[in-house]
Write an enzyme that holds these catalytic residues in place. Structure first.
Site, PDB file in Angstrom:
ATOM      1  N   GLU A   1      -3.911   1.863  -5.717  1.00 38.40           N
ATOM      2  CA  GLU A   1      -4.676   3.058  -6.071  1.00 38.40           C
ATOM      3  C   GLU A   1      -4.499   3.407  -7.549  1.00 38.40           C
ATOM      4  O   GLU A   1      -5.426   3.856  -8.220  1.00 38.40           O
ATOM      5  CB  GLU A   1      -4.237   4.238  -5.198  1.00 38.40           C
ATOM      6  CG  GLU A   1      -4.527   4.074  -3.718  1.00 38.40           C
ATOM      7  CD  GLU A   1      -3.377   3.395  -2.986  1.00 38.40           C
ATOM      8  OE1 GLU A   1      -2.577   2.704  -3.646  1.00 38.40           O
ATOM      9  OE2 GLU A   1      -3.294   3.561  -1.754  1.00 38.40           O
TER      10      GLU A   1
ATOM     11  N   PRO B   1       5.940  -9.458  -3.896  1.00 41.80           N
ATOM     12  CA  PRO B   1       6.806  -8.533  -3.163  1.00 41.80           C
ATOM     13  C   PRO B   1       6.283  -7.102  -3.225  1.00 41.80           C
ATOM     14  O   PRO B   1       5.574  -6.723  -4.160  1.00 41.80           O
ATOM     15  CB  PRO B   1       8.156  -8.643  -3.896  1.00 41.80           C
ATOM     16  CG  PRO B   1       8.047  -9.876  -4.727  1.00 41.80           C
ATOM     17  CD  PRO B   1       6.599 -10.029  -5.061  1.00 41.80           C
TER      18      PRO B   1
END
Length: 293
Positions: free
Chosen positions: A68, A280
């Site tokens: 976002e 990750p």
């Protein structure tokens, strides 16, 4: 009648979130010990600012995590271009998002960690920063944030708006629909990332006249450095990898890299030039993987 029920549900939420404040405080401490909160700036999550508010008008843009946040950067740059006098405050929830995004934020943009949605934290945050408008990315619908902003006369916008299938079913239920409907009624602009998402928001009683479709902001790709070498854009990366077999394991947790690396070794037997990309969930985990392998 519907408005009364919506307000009653919100009052219950506000009371519960106030009562759970001590537990949230302990939860933040636990996250800090695990390295999931900033070691020095974690009090910002309680609405305690670490910087003064500049004079003039201020726009608050909130993005929960990295995806976002990256989608918000082109919006921030457009705001600066059109309103250079405007102060922009950006908040993220995760420290991993901050570590990546801070290097890409334009000069002058203020970063803070987003406050948890308790009455005291949100009232403190809004009282200090006094934003003139708030832009929320994707699906961060927090009642104390939205209602607190509305009560202060702050304009609200929801960009790249989406609701997962699971959340839509839950929010459509008789218990939560009055609260969700109340929150959505406070927005001046909702920009869904697809036509189907626009339908979802209308079914959740968002006012039709505030819904405007513009496409997924995550496809607004900007130039960025992938390495210090020749790859400096998505197009460069496509050319570089055009003739290789590539697969990606995204948002993995600690320990899962062992499985991924095992799969990589098996794939290399059939595709010697295969490229495995491991992403990750937390950047520090990536550093650990690189050091071990």
């Amino acid at each position: 009648m519907a408005a009364t029920k919506s307000k009653a549900v919100y009052n219950v939420y506000r009371a519960l979130s106030h009562g759970l404040s001590p537990l949230l405080y302990l939860h933040l401490h636990w996250r800090k010990l695990r390295g999931l909160e900033h070691p020095l700036r974690w009090p910002e999550r309680l609405g305690r600012p670490s910087l003064p508010r500049p004079p003039g008008q201020l726009l608050w843009i909130h993005a929960v995590s990295l995806g976002e946040g990256m989608a918000a950067i082109p919006v921030i740059k457009q705001c600066i271009q059109r309103r250079p006098d405007l102060t922009i405050l950006m908040t993220t929830t995760t420290s991993s998002a901050f570590e990546v995004i801070e290097k890409r934020l334009p000069t002058g943009v203020i970063h803070q960690f987003a406050p948890v949605d308790t009455p005291s934290a949100m009232d403190s945050f809004l009282g200090h920063w006094k934003p003139n408008a708030i832009v929320i990315m994707e699906s961060e619908l927090w009642p104390n944030l939205i209602m607190g902003a509305s009560e202060r006369g702050i304009t609200l916008a929801l960009l790249n708006a989406r609701v997962s299938t699971k959340s839509f079913k839950r929010w459509s239920g008789p218990l939560l629909l009055p609260l969700v409907s109340l929150m959505l009624s406070k927005f001046s602009l909702i920009v869904p990332l697809s036509n189907m998402q626009a339908i979802h928001f209308q079914l959740l009683h968002a006012p039709p006249f505030v819904i405007n479709f513009s496409g997924d902001l995550k496809y607004v790709v900007e130039e960025f450095d992938i390495s210090e070498g020749e790859i400096r854009s998505i197009e460069d990366l496509k050319v570089h990898l055009a003739h290789r077999k590539v697969w990606m394991a995204s948002s993995i947790h600690k320990g899962e890299e062992e499985v991924i690396l095992g799969i990589h070794k098996v794939l290399m037997q059939q595709y010697p030039d295969v490229l495995t990309i491991i992403v990750p969930r937390h950047p520090q985990h990536g550093k650990e993987i690189a050091q071990v392998n």
